[in-house]
Motif scaffolding. Sequence first.
Motif, short mmCIF file in Angstrom:
data_model
loop_
_atom_site.label_atom_id
_atom_site.label_comp_id
_atom_site.label_asym_id
_atom_site.label_seq_id
_atom_site.Cartn_x
_atom_site.Cartn_y
_atom_site.Cartn_z
N LYS A 101 1.97 4.43 2.88
CA LYS A 101 0.60 4.55 2.37
C LYS A 101 -0.29 3.64 3.20
CE LYS A 101 2.02 7.21 -0.89
NZ LYS A 101 1.72 8.66 -0.84
N ALA A 102 -1.49 4.06 3.38
CA ALA A 102 -2.41 3.27 4.19
C ALA A 102 -2.82 2.00 3.46
CB ALA A 102 -3.65 4.09 4.55
N SER A 103 -2.94 0.94 4.22
CA SER A 103 -3.45 -0.32 3.68
C SER A 103 -4.92 -0.16 3.32
CB SER A 103 -3.27 -1.42 4.74
OG SER A 103 -4.08 -2.52 4.46
N PRO A 104 -5.44 -1.02 2.42
CA PRO A 104 -6.88 -0.97 2.10
C PRO A 104 -7.79 -1.17 3.31
CG PRO A 104 -5.70 -2.28 0.48
CD PRO A 104 -4.72 -1.98 1.57
N ILE A 105 -7.26 -1.72 4.41
CA ILE A 105 -8.10 -1.90 5.59
C ILE A 105 -8.45 -0.56 6.24
CG2 ILE A 105 -7.20 -4.21 6.05
CD1 ILE A 105 -5.42 -3.07 8.19
N PHE A 106 -7.72 0.49 5.88
CA PHE A 106 -8.04 1.84 6.35
C PHE A 106 -8.89 2.52 5.28
CE2 PHE A 106 -4.38 0.69 8.83
CZ PHE A 106 -4.66 1.22 10.08
N LYS A 107 -10.13 2.77 5.61
CA LYS A 107 -11.06 3.35 4.64
C LYS A 107 -12.16 4.10 5.39
CE LYS A 107 -13.60 -1.03 4.46
NZ LYS A 107 -14.05 -2.15 3.61
N VAL A 121 -0.29 9.11 10.96
CA VAL A 121 -0.92 10.10 10.11
C VAL A 121 -1.33 9.48 8.78
CG1 VAL A 121 -0.58 12.29 8.88
CG2 VAL A 121 0.29 12.02 11.20
N VAL A 122 -0.49 8.61 8.26
CA VAL A 122 -0.80 7.91 7.01
C VAL A 122 -2.09 7.09 7.17
CG1 VAL A 122 0.00 6.17 5.37
CG2 VAL A 122 1.62 7.79 6.36
N ASP A 123 -2.21 6.37 8.29
CA ASP A 123 -3.41 5.57 8.53
C ASP A 123 -4.65 6.46 8.65
OD1 ASP A 123 -1.88 3.28 8.50
OD2 ASP A 123 -1.61 3.22 10.67
N MET A 124 -4.50 7.60 9.32
CA MET A 124 -5.61 8.54 9.44
C MET A 124 -6.05 9.04 8.07
SD MET A 124 -4.38 10.66 12.82
CE MET A 124 -4.26 9.84 14.43
N PHE A 125 -5.08 9.38 7.23
CA PHE A 125 -5.40 9.83 5.88
C PHE A 125 -6.11 8.72 5.09
CE2 PHE A 125 -1.84 13.25 5.58
CZ PHE A 125 -2.59 14.08 6.40
N GLY A 126 -5.72 7.46 5.34
CA GLY A 126 -6.39 6.35 4.67
C GLY A 126 -7.87 6.29 4.96
N CYS A 127 -8.25 6.74 6.16
CA CYS A 127 -9.67 6.80 6.56
C CYS A 127 -10.29 8.15 6.24
CB CYS A 127 -9.81 6.50 8.04
SG CYS A 127 -9.32 4.83 8.50
N CYS A 128 -9.59 8.97 5.41
CA CYS A 128 -10.06 10.30 5.03
C CYS A 128 -10.28 11.18 6.25
CB CYS A 128 -11.32 10.22 4.17
SG CYS A 128 -11.08 9.30 2.64
N LEU A 129 -9.37 11.07 7.22
CA LEU A 129 -9.46 11.82 8.47
C LEU A 129 -8.41 12.94 8.45
CD1 LEU A 129 -10.66 12.00 11.37
CD2 LEU A 129 -8.81 10.47 12.09
N PRO A 130 -8.84 14.21 8.46
CA PRO A 130 -7.87 15.32 8.52
C PRO A 130 -7.07 15.28 9.81
CG PRO A 130 -10.07 16.09 7.89
CD PRO A 130 -10.22 14.68 8.36
N VAL A 131 -5.87 15.87 9.79
CA VAL A 131 -4.94 15.73 10.90
C VAL A 131 -4.33 17.08 11.28
CG1 VAL A 131 -2.71 14.75 11.58
CG2 VAL A 131 -4.37 13.33 10.37
N THR A 138 -2.13 5.04 -3.73
CA THR A 138 -2.39 3.91 -2.83
C THR A 138 -1.11 3.14 -2.51
OG1 THR A 138 -2.79 2.35 -4.65
CG2 THR A 138 -4.68 3.65 -3.86
N TRP A 139 -1.20 2.30 -1.49
CA TRP A 139 -0.08 1.41 -1.15
C TRP A 139 0.23 0.50 -2.33
CZ3 TRP A 139 3.40 0.38 2.81
CH2 TRP A 139 4.03 -0.84 2.76
N GLU A 140 -0.80 -0.06 -2.95
CA GLU A 140 -0.60 -1.02 -4.04
C GLU A 140 0.11 -0.39 -5.23
OE1 GLU A 140 -3.41 -0.51 -2.50
OE2 GLU A 140 -4.06 -2.41 -1.61
N SER A 141 -0.32 0.82 -5.63
CA SER A 141 0.29 1.46 -6.79
C SER A 141 1.74 1.84 -6.51
CB SER A 141 -0.52 2.69 -7.20
OG SER A 141 -0.54 3.66 -6.15
N ASN A 142 2.03 2.27 -5.28
CA ASN A 142 3.40 2.63 -4.93
C ASN A 142 4.27 1.39 -4.76
OD1 ASN A 142 3.92 5.75 -4.10
ND2 ASN A 142 1.77 5.22 -3.86
N TRP A 143 3.69 0.30 -4.27
CA TRP A 143 4.46 -0.91 -4.03
C TRP A 143 4.96 -1.53 -5.34
CZ3 TRP A 143 5.12 -6.24 -4.26
CH2 TRP A 143 5.92 -6.79 -3.25
N LEU A 144 4.27 -1.23 -6.43
CA LEU A 144 4.71 -1.74 -7.74
C LEU A 144 6.12 -1.27 -8.08
CD1 LEU A 144 1.44 -1.33 -9.85
CD2 LEU A 144 2.43 -3.46 -8.97
#
Length: 475
Positions: free
Chosen positions: A204-210, A373-383, A450-456
Amino acid sequence: MNRVAVVVLGDIGRSPRMQYHSMSLSKLENTKVTLIGYRESEPHPQIVNNESITIEPLKPFPLSMSNSFKKIPLISIFLWPLLAICKVLFQIIQLMYVLLFKVPSPLNTILVQSPPAIPTIFVMQLVCWIRGVRLVIDWHNLGYTLLKLSLHKSDNHPIIRLAKFIERYFAKNAYAHLFVTNEMKIQLVRDWNLKGKTFVFHDKASPIFKSLTDREQEDFLKTFINKYSIKGEDKVYIESAISKKSIRNPKQHTSIIISSTSWTQDEDFSILLDAIVKYDIEHSIKNKKGEEEGNKEEEEQDKVLAENLLFIITGKGPQKEYYQKKINSLLLKKSRIITVWLDSEDYPKLLACCDLGVSLHNSSSGIDLPMKVVDMFGCCLPVLAMDFKCIQELVKVDHNGFLFKDSNQLHQLLNQLFTHQTTNNNNNNNKNLILENMRKNLSKDRVTDTWESNWLTIKPLFISSSSSSSKSKND
């Protein structure tokens, strides 16, 4: 005190998943993180400036073992294998020293990235036995499959069989295993008889990808031009892309397409280059023909507008020089290609400024997924992604991207997304509805998945009984 050692036998700055693990671990109560790896490129500022994270840099092997070095027959037969053994011994000694003497007590858990599996998994098991701590393996791929690809050997070659045995034998009894795909979990648990706890933990993309606003995109692209010394026709294309974001109906349409790569053999960049050339030739000819045959009757008819495309390729790796020569030899009229190595804090911002991402990752094992691809999705970028066995666990056709198998299919997708019907009465409102709908889908996914919700789900692996048992041992 709860301490976790995060180990990656690679460049920390180019290991986003392990950086994200380190950030999440540092947020646990009374927890310190020691991040161990090569510091060839600068890690993200949230790692460097985090008081709960200590970086223990590894020293690279002093002799180069490049592909060109292996191509010399005498060296390839005699010296290269000897150097390979020396490199592994160098890594074993260094990892043992850092983990036994540099990482303070109490150490509760070691989280290690695999691959590389040799010598990391063997060393981690030995350290865990000596220090009485738990080992968690984060499986990104299978090391022996990458070795097979690098050496151009079959599964039955003695070196590959030995590598597979070492990887399987020393990994089997780890305390827990994280897998980037469900298929990887099924295959390894079944075929390797893995013990311990198992979790599918999709990247999952980190919050820094937005995503960024249009104004933020314009500001960053202007900064990008100056910071990375973009000049000439490349600069013209970026400025055209900036005007597209700020003007509703610009005279010239330019879209930015990005692809990040480590320039390795599991990514065939000739597929992208061939598709670019096909797109460029097709629409350069159509434009020229239209100019020569232009008249009033034609002006009243529907026309096809093919956007100019700026391709930005980021990353470092062994095959970059080879492809750079190919790129420099291309004579493009409707497209431009820029290769650049970005600072870690700039990469998420550039992704957010682009219109589309391209992934050429073709898994060596068939059971891993591309982090890019995960990072791209974090920035709402289609792939647009290369199609292989597990990719549909990540890329959902018509929802967040499309899949292709070769340069012809990629060329067709570029045409589908970046050619538009226009008339004098409707000069195209500069909105690509397909990409816009995908961005909306990605924006909705970003809120909940999100990364945070999955990391739980894996958080308990690094706290509780592991911490208390280690404390009692060291008191």
